[in-house]
Structures are given as structure tokens and as C-alpha cells.
Design an enzyme around this catalytic site. Structure first.
Site, PDB file in Angstrom:
ATOM      1  CG  ASP A 117      -2.113  -0.947   1.032  1.00  0.00           C
ATOM      2  OD1 ASP A 117      -2.592  -1.087  -0.104  1.00  0.00           O
ATOM      3  OD2 ASP A 117      -2.531  -1.560   2.032  1.00  0.00           O
ATOM      4  CG  ASP A 175      -7.315  -4.259  -3.289  1.00  0.00           C
ATOM      5  OD1 ASP A 175      -7.666  -5.403  -3.637  1.00  0.00           O
ATOM      6  OD2 ASP A 175      -7.914  -3.613  -2.413  1.00  0.00           O
TER       7      ASP A 175
END
Length: 405
Positions: A117, A175
Site C-alpha cells: 500500500d 488492489d
């Protein structure tokens, strides 16, 4: 969420047209865009005054308080990125000044090594900051973050590890496709061709293992770190392991569009168009095109009308389709669909009124439904990709935005 109406709100709404300069385009068909940018300038300006750098607004809790994102929160880069996009859309120099403050407060993220992330956290904040200003103050954090993201690539398996949670062997989530853009950019900026090779390889491996025959995707694929064998295909945020989680489909569409743009591999373009076809032609898509949080939610309910919509998925889809529309000869169909999405998101049904919604822009997003987390709430990444989509729309339509000063 309880709505409050007071004298301040009434006055702020009345004076809104004087708060923002008019867009330099008098086409009546763009009145919705003009109104939207006025709301954006007001909300972001108030948000920057309300929240403090390092504690960014993420969503709204069920009790009406704001959930804040700290330095280790995967969403923490979105609010600074929204301020940068807000500056580009409105020309408000104050937003740029605030964006710099909120961006530089995230410097220590450059040391985080336990998640993919860092792409969301750094590239959406520092990446936009450097793109707009070209100030080298942003490069050290971007360099360290890209190196840490690349270090999570396993060439034997051919993918970048998403999480370090001990109950997974080597998990990769859809993602992760979003963070490949950071590696493509880093490969050019820092002369690291290995970054691009890792991004290409990850996209090819994900294409092989994450997608079903209808080009919907699984959320999580867990690999054997020793052999690269797929151990499990599952979900973490979708309805079931076999369902099509709406934002997951959006991540895939966006990611493969970016991969084609940076590699020119026709396989990536075909994948992006196949995912777009799945989304645009889905029989359960509501009339306003804003998807419910999972495309297969009707399998669990007699009607999907009770299922929450996910404005964040719609915003990502709109931004991705606008990008895709510029990559192909027959891109108008993608631009047209994205325009429908943006007009829906900019309607009273989704766009907050000035002073409301804790100064978030969009209402009605879903974080993780199955965990009863962030259901029918504003989300910082919904706002971010909505702003990015509006900027791309303005570029395609050649709308005269404000002159930066």
C-alpha cells in the site's frame, strides 16, 4: 448521518458562486461541471482548515464522528492527493499550500516495508506533488517508497506480495494492480528498469490467476512461496469467494489500463477492455450506473435495491474508463459511460452540499461490508478518484480550467 442546517450553511451556499471563480467555458452542457468544481473548492478548503496534517479524514463512523487515517493507514495518501487535484481543478493556490503541508507530514511512510500500500500512500500524495510542482523535496520519499515496493516482488512467483498477515502464505490482492503505476513511474524517474519488469510480470501473473472466464476477478489469490503454486482463490471484502466485488473489478480495470499505457503490451489492453465490457454490460447495473458494493449481491438478497451502492467503485471506474478512452481508436464509448458516472456522482444523490458530509465530497461508499466497516459512508479514496476522473474529463473535453498562480 444527521444533517444540520444553520445560518452558516445557508450563507455559505448563497455565497458559493463568489467563493470560486467561474470556469472559463460557457457551454450550458457543462453547468454541472462548474457547480461541481465550486463545491469541491468549498469542501476541500474547509476540510484543510478542519483536519490536521498526519491525521487525515478517512470516513465517517456510525456515531457521526470522523474516522482519521494515521501514518500507517493505507488510505492516508488520498486526502493530500485530493488537495492537489482540487488545486488543479480550481486554481486555488491555498489548496496547493495546504496540499504541501499534508503531503510532507507523511515523510516517514518512506520507511514502511510491510505492505504494497505504499503505492497508495506515497504515489497519490508525493507523486502528485512532484508531478505538479517538480520540487525535488518530494523525490527522496518517493525513491525510498518505490524501492520498498519493489522489494516485495518475488521473481520466482512473479508477483508482489500484498500483505504480511501470518494466516496467508503469499497473498496477492487485485488492489495491488493499482500500485504498479508507482513502479512504472519509478523505473523512469530513478532509472530502475527492474521496476518496470516487476510491474509487467506481476500484471501477467495476475491476469493468469486472478480472472474468471467472464473477466471478473477474485479478490485474493494465495500462493505457495516455495513453488508459486496457487493455494487458494478467495475474498476478503467481497460477498463470497466467487462473487465480483465491485471495487475489485474497478481496481483491475484501472490497473490494466495503466499497464498498457506504460508497457504497450497488447495483452494488457485486451484485458482492460474485457474488464470494461464486464462492468459496462453487467445486467444488474443500476440505471445511474453506480454499482452496488458487489455485483453478485442479488444472489444473497431477493432484491439488490437494499444493497448499498459504492460510489468509490464508480469513481475508480470513471477515472479508468476516461484513461482507457484515450488509449484506443474507439474510445468514445468509454468516455460516454464515464460521463454518465460522473454526472451521477455529481448529482444531489451523491455529491455533498457545501458544509455537509464533514467536508467529504461524495456520499454512499462501502469499505468492507462483511466486516460491518464503513458502510454507506464517505471515503477518502472515493473523493480522490472522483477528482482524478473530473480532471481527466476536463482534459478530454478541453475545458478551460483556472490558471495556476
Amino acid at each position: 448521518m444527521k444533517k444540520t442546517f444553520n445560518l452558516f450553511l445557508v450563507l455559505s451556499t448563497i455565497t458559493l458562486s463568489t467563493f470560486a471563480k467561474p470556469i472559463q467555458n460557457d457551454d450550458p452542457s457543462l453547468l454541472w461541471f462548474k457547480k461541481t468544481t465550486e463545491v469541491i473548492q468549498f469542501q476541500l478548503s474547509k476540510a484543510a482548515q478542519t483536519y490536521k496534517p498526519g491525521k487525515n479524514p478517512r470516513s465517517v463512523n456510525p456515531n457521526g464522528t470522523v474516522r482519521l487515517a494515521g501514518l500507517t493507514d493505507w488510505t492516508t495518501g488520498f486526502f493530500p492527493g485530493s488537495l492537489w487535484y482540487g488545486y488543479e481543478l480550481t486554481g486555488d493556490k491555498t489548496l496547493a499550500d495546504e496540499a504541501k503541508k499534508f503531503t510532507l507530514a507523511l515523510d516517514s511512510i518512506r520507511n514502511i516495508k510491510n505492505t504494497h500500500d505504499v503505492g497508495f500512500m506515497l504515489y497519490c500524495s508525493y507523486g502528485n506533488a512532484y508531478r505538479i510542482t517538480k520540487e525535488e523535496i518530494y523525490l527522496p520519499a518517493l525513491s525510498d517508497g518505490a524501492a520498498n515496493l519493489y522489494a516485495r516482488f518475488n521473481p520466482k512467483i512473479g508477483v508482489i506480495r500484498s500483505w504480511d498477515f501470518p494466516w496467508w502464505h503469499y497473498p496477492v490482492i487485485i488492489d495491488n494492480m493499482m500500485n504498479l503505476e508507482y513502479l512504472y513511474w519509478g523505473a523512469k524517474q530513478f532509472n530502475k528498469p527492474e521496476y518496470k519488469n516487476a510491474a509487467d510480470t506481476h500484471a501477467l501473473t495476475t491476469m493468469k490467476n486472478h480472472f474468471r472466464k467472464d473477466f471478473s476477478s477474485y479478490h485474493v489469490v494465495d500462493y505457495d512461496p516455495a513453488t508459486g503454486k496457487v493455494l487458494r482463490k478467495a475474498t476478503h471484502q467481497g460477498l463470497t469467494d466467487e462473487s465480483a466485488w465491485a471495487r475489485g473489478q474497478a481496481w483491475g480495470l484501472y490497473g490494466y489500463t495503466v499497464c498498457y499505457e506504460n508497457s504497450k503490451n497488447p495483452k494488457f489492453l485486451q484485458q482492460a477492455e474485457n474488464i470494461a465490457k464486464f462492468i459496462m454490460n453487467h445486467p444488474r447495473t443500476p440505471k445511474d450506473k453506480i454499482p452496488v458494493w458487489d455485483y453478485d449481491v442479488h444472489n444473497a438478497l431477493e432484491t439488490d435495491e437494499l444493497a448499498p451502492r459504492d460510489a468509490s467503485a464508480a469513481a475508480v471506474i470513471a477515472s479508468a474508463l476516461l484513461d482507457l478512452s484515450t488509449q484506443v481508436k474507439d474510445g468514445q464509448k468509454y468516455a460516454d459511460y464515464a460521463e454518465i458516472l460522473l454526472k451521477s456522482l455529481s448529482s444531489d444523490a451523491y455529491l455533498a452540499k457545501p458544509g455537509e458530509n464533514h467536508y467529504f465530497l461524495l456520499k454512499h461508499s462501502v469499505g468492507a461490508f462483511l466486516y460491518n466497516s464503513e458502510i454507506d459512508t464517505p471515503l477518502d479514496y472515493a473523493d480522490y478518484y472522483y477528482l482524478e476522473a473530473l480532471k481527466r474529463y476536463a482534459e478530454i473535453k478541453k475545458i478551460d480550467l483556472f490558471t495556476k498562480s
